[in-house]
Design an enzyme around this catalytic site. Structure first.
Site, PDB file in Angstrom:
ATOM      1  N   ASP A 114      -0.103   5.180   0.988  1.00  0.00           N
ATOM      2  CA  ASP A 114      -0.317   6.120   2.085  1.00  0.00           C
ATOM      3  C   ASP A 114      -0.354   5.395   3.427  1.00  0.00           C
ATOM      4  OD1 ASP A 114      -0.650   8.330   0.314  1.00  0.00           O
ATOM      5  OD2 ASP A 114      -2.710   7.691  -0.063  1.00  0.00           O
TER       6      ASP A 114
ATOM      7  N   ASP B 294      -1.370  -0.674   5.846  1.00  0.00           N
ATOM      8  CA  ASP B 294      -1.749  -0.172   7.169  1.00  0.00           C
ATOM      9  C   ASP B 294      -3.257  -0.146   7.384  1.00  0.00           C
ATOM     10  OD1 ASP B 294      -2.092   2.048   5.298  1.00  0.00           O
ATOM     11  OD2 ASP B 294      -2.442   3.262   7.083  1.00  0.00           O
TER      12      ASP B 294
ATOM     13  N   ASP C 176       0.871  -1.169   0.000  1.00  0.00           N
ATOM     14  CA  ASP C 176       0.000   0.000   0.000  1.00  0.00           C
ATOM     15  C   ASP C 176       0.908   1.219   0.000  1.00  0.00           C
ATOM     16  OD1 ASP C 176      -2.358   1.628   0.459  1.00  0.00           O
ATOM     17  OD2 ASP C 176      -1.663   1.782   2.530  1.00  0.00           O
TER      18      ASP C 176
END
Length: 218
Positions: free
Chosen positions: A10, A166, A8
């Site tokens: 961001d 996250d 991922d």
């Protein structure tokens, strides 16, 4: 043997929260809408730019969502990402993994043009093998089509691929794709939120992340 890490973006590879917060509030201000906090911005990130904008607009102003979203999208592509940065010890860990021959890909719900800009600025040294952002021809995560495309295109088996992110969408994407996942705790979600999504393997920082890879995947 681990051959591919799908990251991922961001909250995982880059701390982009301050730039997202800045552009979001500039967009809201342009339409005379109330500002949002950095904490609320982090909470709303993860499901794509449109969902972020929708969540930030007060209920009585939803009719202008399209206009705010279009303004935000244009502004973000033009944004210089001056407030974005890597995480502690990330550079060292990524260089070690690249030296081991591990391939890197990025699969994110961030709009593709903005994704390319920020990857070119901060991640060019790590020779990303593929980058897929929102609007690049695939449904947004947690749909697994972009992840499966990366695995197929880079010619690895599912057992040789790992998803790292996250957010809850990253956990769900990995499950939908049938690959393992490491959930990172330096991003925009809490451990409880990730566990509720089904996460069971966690890294608190990049140093611990490398240790987990060495113990379980390399």
């Amino acid at each position: 043997m681990l051959k591919l890490i799908i990251f991922d973006l961001d909250g995982t590879l880059l701390d982009t929260s301050r730039d997202i917060h800045k552009v979001l509030n500039e967009s809201l201000a342009h339409f005379f809408l109330p500002q949002v906090s950095i904490e609320d911005t982090k909470r709303m990130v993860g499901n794509g730019a449109r969902k972020l904008v929708e969540a930030a607009i007060p209920p009585d102003h939803k009719a202008i969502t399209n206009m705010v979203y279009e303004f935000y999208s244009t502004l973000f592509v033009e944004n210089g990402n001056d407030l974005t940065c890597l995480y502690a010890n990330e550079d060292e860990v990524l260089r070690k993994l690249k030296a081991m021959g591990v391939k890197f890909a990025v699969v994110t719900n961030k709009p593709h043009a903005a994704t390319q800009n920020v990857c070119n600025k901060f991640l060019a040294d790590y020779n990303l093998d593929m980058v897929i952002g929102g609007g690049a021809g695939f449904a947004l995560k947690p749909d697994a089509s972009s992840t499966l495309n990366v695995i197929k295109t880079l010619g690895v088996d599912k057992s040789e691929a790992l998803f790292v992110g996250d957010g809850e969408t990253d956990v769900l994407t990995a499950k939908a794709a049938g690959i393992k996942c490491v959930s990172v705790l330096w991003g925009y979600r809490t451990k409880d939120q990730l566990q509720n999504a089904g996460a069971d393997l966690f890294a608190e920082n990049y140093t611990q992340f490398l240790q987990i890879l060495q113990e379980k995947f390399l």
